[in-house]
Design a protein around this motif. Structure first.
Motif, PDB file in Angstrom:
ATOM      1  N   UNK A   1      58.543 -13.973   5.784  1.00  0.00           N
ATOM      2  CA  UNK A   1      57.931 -12.654   5.975  1.00  0.00           C
ATOM      3  C   UNK A   1      57.906 -12.262   7.453  1.00  0.00           C
ATOM      4  N   UNK A   2      57.912 -10.957   7.711  1.00  0.00           N
ATOM      5  CA  UNK A   2      57.807 -10.470   9.079  1.00  0.00           C
ATOM      6  C   UNK A   2      57.207  -9.073   9.080  1.00  0.00           C
ATOM      7  N   UNK A   3      56.718  -8.660  10.256  1.00  0.00           N
ATOM      8  CA  UNK A   3      56.303  -7.281  10.487  1.00  0.00           C
ATOM      9  C   UNK A   3      56.914  -6.849  11.806  1.00  0.00           C
ATOM     10  N   UNK A   4      57.278  -5.582  11.892  1.00  0.00           N
ATOM     11  CA  UNK A   4      57.950  -5.039  13.071  1.00  0.00           C
ATOM     12  C   UNK A   4      57.026  -4.033  13.742  1.00  0.00           C
ATOM     13  N   UNK A   5      56.744  -4.268  15.022  1.00  0.00           N
ATOM     14  CA  UNK A   5      55.873  -3.402  15.813  1.00  0.00           C
ATOM     15  C   UNK A   5      56.722  -2.631  16.807  1.00  0.00           C
ATOM     16  N   UNK A   6      56.865  -1.339  16.570  1.00  0.00           N
ATOM     17  CA  UNK A   6      57.668  -0.470  17.428  1.00  0.00           C
ATOM     18  C   UNK A   6      56.749   0.147  18.467  1.00  0.00           C
ATOM     19  N   UNK A   7      56.928  -0.244  19.723  1.00  0.00           N
ATOM     20  CA  UNK A   7      55.991   0.155  20.773  1.00  0.00           C
ATOM     21  C   UNK A   7      56.627   1.251  21.624  1.00  0.00           C
ATOM     22  N   UNK A   8      55.948   2.393  21.681  1.00  0.00           N
ATOM     23  CA  UNK A   8      56.475   3.540  22.425  1.00  0.00           C
ATOM     24  C   UNK A   8      55.441   4.008  23.450  1.00  0.00           C
ATOM     25  N   UNK A   9      55.925   4.671  24.511  1.00  0.00           N
ATOM     26  CA  UNK A   9      55.057   5.082  25.611  1.00  0.00           C
ATOM     27  C   UNK A   9      54.490   6.488  25.443  1.00  0.00           C
ATOM     28  N   UNK A  10      55.257   7.399  24.818  1.00  0.00           N
ATOM     29  CA  UNK A  10      54.865   8.810  24.781  1.00  0.00           C
ATOM     30  C   UNK A  10      55.325   9.427  23.470  1.00  0.00           C
ATOM     31  N   UNK A  11      54.582  10.409  23.008  1.00  0.00           N
ATOM     32  CA  UNK A  11      54.819  10.980  21.685  1.00  0.00           C
ATOM     33  C   UNK A  11      56.184  11.650  21.562  1.00  0.00           C
ATOM     34  N   UNK A  12      56.741  12.122  22.677  1.00  0.00           N
ATOM     35  CA  UNK A  12      58.028  12.821  22.637  1.00  0.00           C
ATOM     36  C   UNK A  12      59.224  11.868  22.594  1.00  0.00           C
ATOM     37  N   UNK A  13      58.987  10.579  22.638  1.00  0.00           N
ATOM     38  CA  UNK A  13      60.078   9.606  22.546  1.00  0.00           C
ATOM     39  C   UNK A  13      60.897   9.903  21.292  1.00  0.00           C
TER      40      UNK A  13
ATOM     41  N   UNK B   1      59.221   6.699  12.132  1.00  0.00           N
ATOM     42  CA  UNK B   1      58.259   7.123  11.110  1.00  0.00           C
ATOM     43  C   UNK B   1      58.946   7.363   9.771  1.00  0.00           C
ATOM     44  N   UNK B   2      60.108   7.950   9.816  1.00  0.00           N
ATOM     45  CA  UNK B   2      60.851   8.192   8.574  1.00  0.00           C
ATOM     46  C   UNK B   2      61.264   6.870   7.926  1.00  0.00           C
ATOM     47  N   UNK B   3      61.763   5.946   8.725  1.00  0.00           N
ATOM     48  CA  UNK B   3      62.172   4.650   8.181  1.00  0.00           C
ATOM     49  C   UNK B   3      60.971   3.868   7.647  1.00  0.00           C
ATOM     50  N   UNK B   4      59.799   4.064   8.259  1.00  0.00           N
ATOM     51  CA  UNK B   4      58.603   3.331   7.829  1.00  0.00           C
ATOM     52  C   UNK B   4      58.138   3.751   6.440  1.00  0.00           C
ATOM     53  N   UNK B   5      58.546   4.915   5.958  1.00  0.00           N
ATOM     54  CA  UNK B   5      58.120   5.365   4.630  1.00  0.00           C
ATOM     55  C   UNK B   5      58.685   4.488   3.518  1.00  0.00           C
ATOM     56  N   UNK B   6      59.801   3.811   3.800  1.00  0.00           N
ATOM     57  CA  UNK B   6      60.404   2.926   2.802  1.00  0.00           C
ATOM     58  C   UNK B   6      60.371   1.463   3.227  1.00  0.00           C
ATOM     59  N   UNK B   7      59.746   1.195   4.363  1.00  0.00           N
ATOM     60  CA  UNK B   7      59.677  -0.185   4.865  1.00  0.00           C
ATOM     61  C   UNK B   7      58.240  -0.478   5.302  1.00  0.00           C
ATOM     62  N   UNK B   8      57.432  -1.045   4.437  1.00  0.00           N
ATOM     63  CA  UNK B   8      56.023  -1.271   4.766  1.00  0.00           C
ATOM     64  C   UNK B   8      55.802  -2.253   5.908  1.00  0.00           C
ATOM     65  N   UNK B   9      56.829  -3.008   6.254  1.00  0.00           N
ATOM     66  CA  UNK B   9      56.680  -3.944   7.374  1.00  0.00           C
ATOM     67  C   UNK B   9      56.724  -3.252   8.734  1.00  0.00           C
TER      68      UNK B   9
END
Length: 244
Positions: A35-47, A54-62
């Motif tokens: 098992x794994x979880x992926x943490x996507x770390x971004x600096x600013x909302x406009x990235x 966010x779109x990919x996260x709708x089908x990937x709960x990790x």
């Protein structure tokens, strides 16, 4: 072992990686052991990575997004990722597809055997580096090999950020880096001076073919040198103090 019970936390600092990110997630789906979880770390909302992730996260709960509120830059993004990670194994990878995710399974095996840091090495036998600026490649190789041969640093590749850490160890070491990618050298140097078990495996690193790198060699070079000097001298001082 207790170490293996916790899912792998994968920390991915991003900066406008909308072109590369879907391919990275495909590679994660195909190559990372569960098992794994992926943490996507971004600096600013406009990235530009954010809406794609966010779109990919709708089908990937990790998949989770983590906003870095510690200050801009890769070191702070990685620090924010460690703060959001579970206790247990924590892997740092780049979003530019430079890291070979086929190496994650053997890295986890070394972690489960007792290594608290596992380094993916471009400069040991079997490793390779493809592309990248000549000066950056030369300085990186020189730093890694000189530490390896001069003081027995436990990896041939001191500066590669493709590393697996024990998250509890990272908390103990207390990250000081605040800007650049010198964070990997800092954590490994501190663990080396403490006498922690560190392993390495060979890896093939490939330069990005899309997007823009934010590596700033001349700005961050003094910070690399600080931790290079710490690794070079720190083990000697630690032994001397223990002897006294």
């Amino acid at each position: 072992m207790e170490q293996a019970a916790t899912p792998l936390s994968v920390i991915v600092p991003v900066y406008n990686e909308d072109e590369n990110f879907p391919r990275l997630i495909d590679s994660i789906d195909q190559r990372l052991p569960q098992p794994f979880r992926v943490l996507v770390v971004y600096d600013f909302d406009e990235d530009t990575t954010v809406p794609v992730a966010r779109e990919l996260a709708t089908t990937r709960p990790y998949l989770s997004l983590v906003k870095n509120d510690l200050g801009r830059g890769p070191a702070n993004a990685i620090r924010a990722g460690f703060q959001a990670a579970d206790n247990g194994p924590a892997l740092v990878i780049m979003a530019d597809l430079s890291d070979d995710l086929n190496d994650v399974a053997p890295m986890l095996e070394l972690y489960q055997s007792g290594c608290r840091i596992v380094c993916a090495s471009r400069y040991m036998q079997g490793g390779k580096q493809i592309g990248g600026p000549l000066l950056k490649r030369t300085l990186s190789r020189l730093a890694g090999l000189s530490l390896y041969y001069l003081v027995g640093f436990p990896t041939h590749d001191a500066t590669n950020n493709f590393r697996l850490y024990d998250a509890a160890l990272v908390n103990e070491l207390q990250i000081e880096s605040e800007q650049g990618f010198e964070i990997a050298l800092e954590l490994t140097a501190k663990a080396f001076v403490r006498g922690e078990q560190i392993g390495e495996i060979p890896t093939t690193w490939k330069d990005r073919d899309a997007g823009e790198s934010r590596f700033q060699l001349f700005r961050w070079l003094p910070k690399y040198f600080r931790w290079y000097r710490y690794a070079l001298c720190g083990r000697w001082f630690a032994r001397k103090n223990n002897a006294d």
